[in-house]
Design a protein around this motif. Structure first.
Motif, short mmCIF file in Angstrom:
data_model
loop_
_atom_site.label_atom_id
_atom_site.label_comp_id
_atom_site.label_asym_id
_atom_site.label_seq_id
_atom_site.Cartn_x
_atom_site.Cartn_y
_atom_site.Cartn_z
N ASP A 18 7.54 -27.28 -2.15
CA ASP A 18 6.90 -28.53 -1.73
C ASP A 18 7.40 -29.07 -0.40
OD1 ASP A 18 5.00 -28.98 -3.79
OD2 ASP A 18 6.58 -29.69 -5.12
N ALA A 19 8.67 -28.88 -0.13
CA ALA A 19 9.28 -29.43 1.09
C ALA A 19 9.15 -28.48 2.29
CB ALA A 19 10.74 -29.76 0.84
N GLY A 20 8.35 -27.41 2.15
CA GLY A 20 8.13 -26.49 3.26
C GLY A 20 9.19 -25.42 3.42
N SER A 21 10.11 -25.31 2.48
CA SER A 21 11.08 -24.21 2.50
C SER A 21 10.46 -23.04 1.73
CB SER A 21 12.39 -24.64 1.85
OG SER A 21 12.17 -25.01 0.50
N GLY A 22 11.16 -21.92 1.70
CA GLY A 22 10.62 -20.81 0.94
C GLY A 22 11.42 -19.54 1.03
N THR A 23 10.86 -18.49 0.44
CA THR A 23 11.48 -17.17 0.47
C THR A 23 10.40 -16.11 0.68
OG1 THR A 23 11.29 -16.91 -1.94
CG2 THR A 23 13.38 -17.80 -1.09
N SER A 40 0.85 -1.18 0.00
CA SER A 40 0.00 0.00 0.00
C SER A 40 0.89 1.23 0.00
CB SER A 40 -0.90 -0.01 1.24
OG SER A 40 -0.12 0.09 2.42
N THR A 41 0.28 2.36 0.18
CA THR A 41 1.04 3.60 0.19
C THR A 41 2.15 3.57 1.22
OG1 THR A 41 -0.92 4.81 -0.51
CG2 THR A 41 0.84 6.11 0.46
N ASN A 42 1.86 3.02 2.38
CA ASN A 42 2.80 3.08 3.50
C ASN A 42 3.55 1.79 3.81
OD1 ASN A 42 2.16 5.80 4.17
ND2 ASN A 42 0.24 5.07 4.98
N PHE A 43 3.21 0.69 3.15
CA PHE A 43 3.85 -0.58 3.44
C PHE A 43 4.26 -1.27 2.14
CE2 PHE A 43 1.26 0.31 7.13
CZ PHE A 43 2.15 0.07 8.17
N PRO A 44 5.41 -1.94 2.15
CA PRO A 44 5.87 -2.58 0.92
C PRO A 44 5.08 -3.84 0.58
CG PRO A 44 7.34 -3.13 2.73
CD PRO A 44 6.34 -2.13 3.27
N GLY A 45 4.94 -4.10 -0.68
CA GLY A 45 4.37 -5.36 -1.12
C GLY A 45 5.41 -6.45 -0.91
N TYR A 46 4.97 -7.69 -1.04
CA TYR A 46 5.90 -8.80 -0.86
C TYR A 46 5.40 -10.02 -1.62
CZ TYR A 46 2.40 -10.05 2.64
OH TYR A 46 1.22 -10.32 3.27
N THR A 47 6.33 -10.94 -1.86
CA THR A 47 6.01 -12.23 -2.46
C THR A 47 6.60 -13.31 -1.57
OG1 THR A 47 6.01 -11.30 -4.68
CG2 THR A 47 6.28 -13.69 -4.50
N ILE A 48 5.75 -14.25 -1.18
CA ILE A 48 6.17 -15.42 -0.42
C ILE A 48 6.08 -16.61 -1.36
CG2 ILE A 48 5.70 -16.93 1.55
CD1 ILE A 48 4.19 -14.47 2.79
N THR A 49 7.19 -17.28 -1.54
CA THR A 49 7.22 -18.48 -2.37
C THR A 49 7.48 -19.65 -1.44
OG1 THR A 49 8.07 -17.23 -4.24
CG2 THR A 49 8.31 -19.63 -4.34
N CYS A 57 9.06 0.67 5.95
CA CYS A 57 9.46 0.24 4.62
C CYS A 57 10.82 -0.46 4.63
CB CYS A 57 9.52 1.43 3.67
SG CYS A 57 7.90 2.10 3.28
N GLN A 58 11.48 -0.46 5.75
CA GLN A 58 12.80 -1.06 5.86
C GLN A 58 12.67 -2.53 6.24
OE1 GLN A 58 15.39 0.96 4.89
NE2 GLN A 58 13.67 2.33 4.49
N LYS A 59 12.37 -3.36 5.29
CA LYS A 59 12.15 -4.79 5.51
C LYS A 59 13.26 -5.58 4.83
CE LYS A 59 7.98 -4.28 7.31
NZ LYS A 59 7.64 -4.67 8.66
N GLU A 60 13.63 -6.69 5.44
CA GLU A 60 14.67 -7.54 4.87
C GLU A 60 14.07 -8.82 4.32
OE1 GLU A 60 18.26 -8.17 6.95
OE2 GLU A 60 18.25 -6.18 7.86
N ASP A 61 14.53 -9.22 3.15
CA ASP A 61 14.10 -10.48 2.55
C ASP A 61 14.55 -11.63 3.45
OD1 ASP A 61 13.26 -8.85 0.50
OD2 ASP A 61 14.84 -9.46 -0.89
N LYS A 62 13.86 -12.76 3.35
CA LYS A 62 14.19 -13.92 4.17
C LYS A 62 14.21 -15.19 3.31
CE LYS A 62 11.85 -12.53 8.44
NZ LYS A 62 10.82 -12.99 9.40
N THR A 63 14.97 -16.15 3.77
CA THR A 63 14.97 -17.49 3.20
C THR A 63 14.65 -18.46 4.33
OG1 THR A 63 16.63 -16.88 1.56
CG2 THR A 63 16.37 -19.23 2.00
N PHE A 64 13.78 -19.43 4.06
CA PHE A 64 13.33 -20.38 5.08
C PHE A 64 13.80 -21.78 4.71
CE2 PHE A 64 10.27 -16.92 4.73
CZ PHE A 64 10.25 -16.44 6.03
N PRO A 65 14.34 -22.53 5.68
CA PRO A 65 14.83 -23.88 5.41
C PRO A 65 13.69 -24.88 5.23
CG PRO A 65 15.08 -23.38 7.73
CD PRO A 65 14.59 -22.12 7.07
#
Length: 137
Positions: free
Chosen positions: A31-36, A19-28, A51-59
């Protein structure tokens, strides 16, 4: 650096427009329950703290997928998910879509108590995945 020998097939992608004040994001989610989790740049005032958000990787096995797999199996095509709109703030409103098996859903955030329980439960599962991924980011 060794190449990843485990092929990661995408199970589900969740995209929020931001939105105007918050960043969009994509969660992928794979199948094995990992993601980004990958954030977009804020549209306005990207220097704001929210707006200062850090990307993440999930095991592997971060995300428990059994409940949402069962719901998606019952639904069949995500194009069956109600695609109605809902009232949202101009500056704070965002849309949340799912991408599954080559299809795109309508705005999941607009599912409400007048929709069948199957879709309400799907919304709860999607919201839980989003909360898990975005917690403390």
């Amino acid at each position: 650096m060794a190449a990843d020998t485990h092929k990661q097939d995408t199970f589900l992608t969740i995209h929020n427009s931001g939105s105007t004040n918050f960043p969009g994001y994509t969660i992928t989610i794979n199948d094995a329950g990992s993601g980004t989790l990958v954030y977009e740049e804020c549209r306005y005032a990207p220097e704001r703290p929210q707006c200062q958000k850090e990307d993440k990787t999930f095991p592997l096995q971060t995300f428990q997928l059994s409940p949402i797999r069962q719901l998606l199996s019952q639904i069949g095509s995500i194009q069956n998910i109600p695609g109605h709109s809902c009232i949202k703030s101009i500056s704070m409103g965002s849309t949340t879509n799912m991408f599954y098996q080559g299809q795109k859903s309508g705005d999941i955030s607009c599912i409400n108590s007048s929709d069948p329980p199957l879709y309400q439960n799907l919304k709860k599962e999607v919201d839980a995945l989003i909360a898990q991924a975005t917690r403390s980011s």
